[in-house]
Write a protein that holds these residues in place. Sequence first.
Motif, PDB file in Angstrom:
ATOM      1  N   THR A 275      30.581  46.735  50.873  1.00 31.88           N
ATOM      2  CA  THR A 275      31.102  46.463  49.539  1.00 31.88           C
ATOM      3  C   THR A 275      31.887  45.159  49.543  1.00 31.88           C
ATOM      4  O   THR A 275      32.773  44.960  50.381  1.00 31.88           O
ATOM      5  CB  THR A 275      32.014  47.611  49.071  1.00 31.88           C
ATOM      6  N   LEU A 276      31.591  44.300  48.598  1.00 28.94           N
ATOM      7  CA  LEU A 276      32.204  42.970  48.575  1.00 28.94           C
ATOM      8  C   LEU A 276      33.504  42.923  47.786  1.00 28.94           C
ATOM      9  O   LEU A 276      34.420  42.170  48.134  1.00 28.94           O
ATOM     10  CB  LEU A 276      31.209  41.961  47.996  1.00 28.94           C
ATOM     11  N   TRP A 277      33.624  43.736  46.741  1.00 33.73           N
ATOM     12  CA  TRP A 277      34.735  43.555  45.816  1.00 33.73           C
ATOM     13  C   TRP A 277      36.107  43.813  46.417  1.00 33.73           C
ATOM     14  O   TRP A 277      37.090  43.209  45.955  1.00 33.73           O
ATOM     15  CB  TRP A 277      34.532  44.367  44.542  1.00 33.73           C
ATOM     16  N   PRO A 278      36.310  44.692  47.442  1.00 31.29           N
ATOM     17  CA  PRO A 278      37.665  44.819  48.009  1.00 31.29           C
ATOM     18  C   PRO A 278      38.191  43.516  48.596  1.00 31.29           C
ATOM     19  O   PRO A 278      39.393  43.227  48.512  1.00 31.29           O
ATOM     20  CB  PRO A 278      37.495  45.892  49.090  1.00 31.29           C
ATOM     21  N   TYR A 279      37.306  42.718  49.198  1.00 30.40           N
ATOM     22  CA  TYR A 279      37.725  41.419  49.720  1.00 30.40           C
ATOM     23  C   TYR A 279      38.193  40.510  48.577  1.00 30.40           C
ATOM     24  O   TYR A 279      39.213  39.820  48.688  1.00 30.40           O
ATOM     25  CB  TYR A 279      36.557  40.741  50.447  1.00 30.40           C
ATOM     26  N   LEU A 280      37.435  40.529  47.489  1.00 21.19           N
ATOM     27  CA  LEU A 280      37.778  39.678  46.351  1.00 21.19           C
ATOM     28  C   LEU A 280      39.074  40.142  45.700  1.00 21.19           C
ATOM     29  O   LEU A 280      39.895  39.316  45.263  1.00 21.19           O
ATOM     30  CB  LEU A 280      36.640  39.680  45.331  1.00 21.19           C
ATOM     31  N   PHE A 281      39.265  41.440  45.641  1.00 19.28           N
ATOM     32  CA  PHE A 281      40.519  41.984  45.115  1.00 19.28           C
ATOM     33  C   PHE A 281      41.699  41.500  45.951  1.00 19.28           C
ATOM     34  O   PHE A 281      42.733  41.075  45.414  1.00 19.28           O
ATOM     35  CB  PHE A 281      40.461  43.512  45.124  1.00 19.28           C
ATOM     36  N   ALA A 282      41.547  41.544  47.266  1.00 19.38           N
ATOM     37  CA  ALA A 282      42.620  41.098  48.163  1.00 19.38           C
ATOM     38  C   ALA A 282      42.930  39.618  47.961  1.00 19.38           C
ATOM     39  O   ALA A 282      44.097  39.199  47.974  1.00 19.38           O
ATOM     40  CB  ALA A 282      42.239  41.360  49.610  1.00 19.38           C
ATOM     41  N   VAL A 283      41.897  38.810  47.763  1.00 19.64           N
ATOM     42  CA  VAL A 283      42.090  37.377  47.564  1.00 19.64           C
ATOM     43  C   VAL A 283      42.864  37.118  46.271  1.00 19.64           C
ATOM     44  O   VAL A 283      43.788  36.286  46.239  1.00 19.64           O
ATOM     45  CB  VAL A 283      40.729  36.661  47.531  1.00 19.64           C
ATOM     46  N   VAL A 284      42.506  37.813  45.189  1.00 21.53           N
ATOM     47  CA  VAL A 284      43.198  37.617  43.912  1.00 21.53           C
ATOM     48  C   VAL A 284      44.654  38.069  44.013  1.00 21.53           C
ATOM     49  O   VAL A 284      45.569  37.381  43.529  1.00 21.53           O
ATOM     50  CB  VAL A 284      42.466  38.380  42.780  1.00 21.53           C
ATOM     51  N   VAL A 285      44.900  39.213  44.664  1.00 22.10           N
ATOM     52  CA  VAL A 285      46.276  39.687  44.852  1.00 22.10           C
ATOM     53  C   VAL A 285      47.063  38.689  45.698  1.00 22.10           C
ATOM     54  O   VAL A 285      48.246  38.422  45.445  1.00 22.10           O
ATOM     55  CB  VAL A 285      46.278  41.082  45.513  1.00 22.10           C
ATOM     56  N   SER A 286      46.406  38.122  46.708  1.00 25.65           N
ATOM     57  CA  SER A 286      47.048  37.130  47.564  1.00 25.65           C
ATOM     58  C   SER A 286      47.573  35.957  46.749  1.00 25.65           C
ATOM     59  O   SER A 286      48.739  35.557  46.878  1.00 25.65           O
ATOM     60  CB  SER A 286      46.042  36.632  48.607  1.00 25.65           C
TER      61      SER A 286
END
Length: 320
Positions: A127-138
């Motif tokens: 799943t790709l979206w957890p990585y993207l979520f982490a980047v946005v939160v970062s």
Amino acid sequence: MTTDITKPTLVHPNGAHPVDTGTAEPTAVADKPKRDPRVLALQRFAMSITAFTILGHTLFGFEQAPITPIVCLLVGYASALGMETLDAWAHDRRPDYAGSPRALGVFLLPAHIGALACAMLLYGNSTLWPYLFAVVVSNASKYVVRLRIKGKLRHVLNPSNTGIAVTLVLFDWVGIAPPYHFTNWLHGTLSWLIPVGILMLGTMLNAGLTKKIPLITAWVGGFVLQALVRWLLFDHALVGALLPMTGVAFILFTNYMITDPGSTPTSKRGQVLFGLTTAAVYGVLVCSGIVFGLFFALVITCLLRGGVLLVARARGRVPA
């Protein structure tokens, strides 16, 4: 920048006519501009993590899909630019990326580092979206949690670490990349040389540019100390408590995560306290049965430092 030195003159007592002293006018001397060590550190960090990501997906055996760091970078750049634009509009100021291509490049360096860190350290299966979520939160953490110090808003939390920690808390099926992940396809001597090389490069970078050696020393020493305390008081296996120090993840955390210049103290005393506090919080988390303690310990320590700064500012010890 040039410094113009005018020809010295004496004024006649009546104030009407300057008198030439006969001294020859020296030529202008150009001052060589000094490069900001923090920008240099960010550039070195960005180059290091980029090289490690490329080698990881081609030679070392990273288990995330190769598309992961690419998409994380694109989302990281876009979210960083969008949030900075919105914040600049809200505070009626010029965005930090405006003015020149160099300003844009320097502005995107933290987003670049944070995106690749999230892509490298998290593991969300296919799943790709957890990585993207982490980047946005970062990126968002730099605007959501910050203090005004000496007239300037400064972020309190370590961005990439915060993105990783929040993702781990909200999605229990997402984990950290396993220890073997960093040297999965390497065997024999090479599997030891890679961690040693990362350690040496990171140590030289922090010694020469970030000046965070006191923090690193305190953190590593505190980690050993908390392992001894757990062994003596809670009957934890000493070898098991010290074993994380031999992994690449610990080396990366020590040299590239906890040393973030924007969210750590600059004074030697402050660095030592920060490193020891992070190690102590980690020990408490482990004794409480909480996994992924490195990342949570750093978030808690950053918040504690923010609280200390708030109290110091309220007492007038730190200018607002």
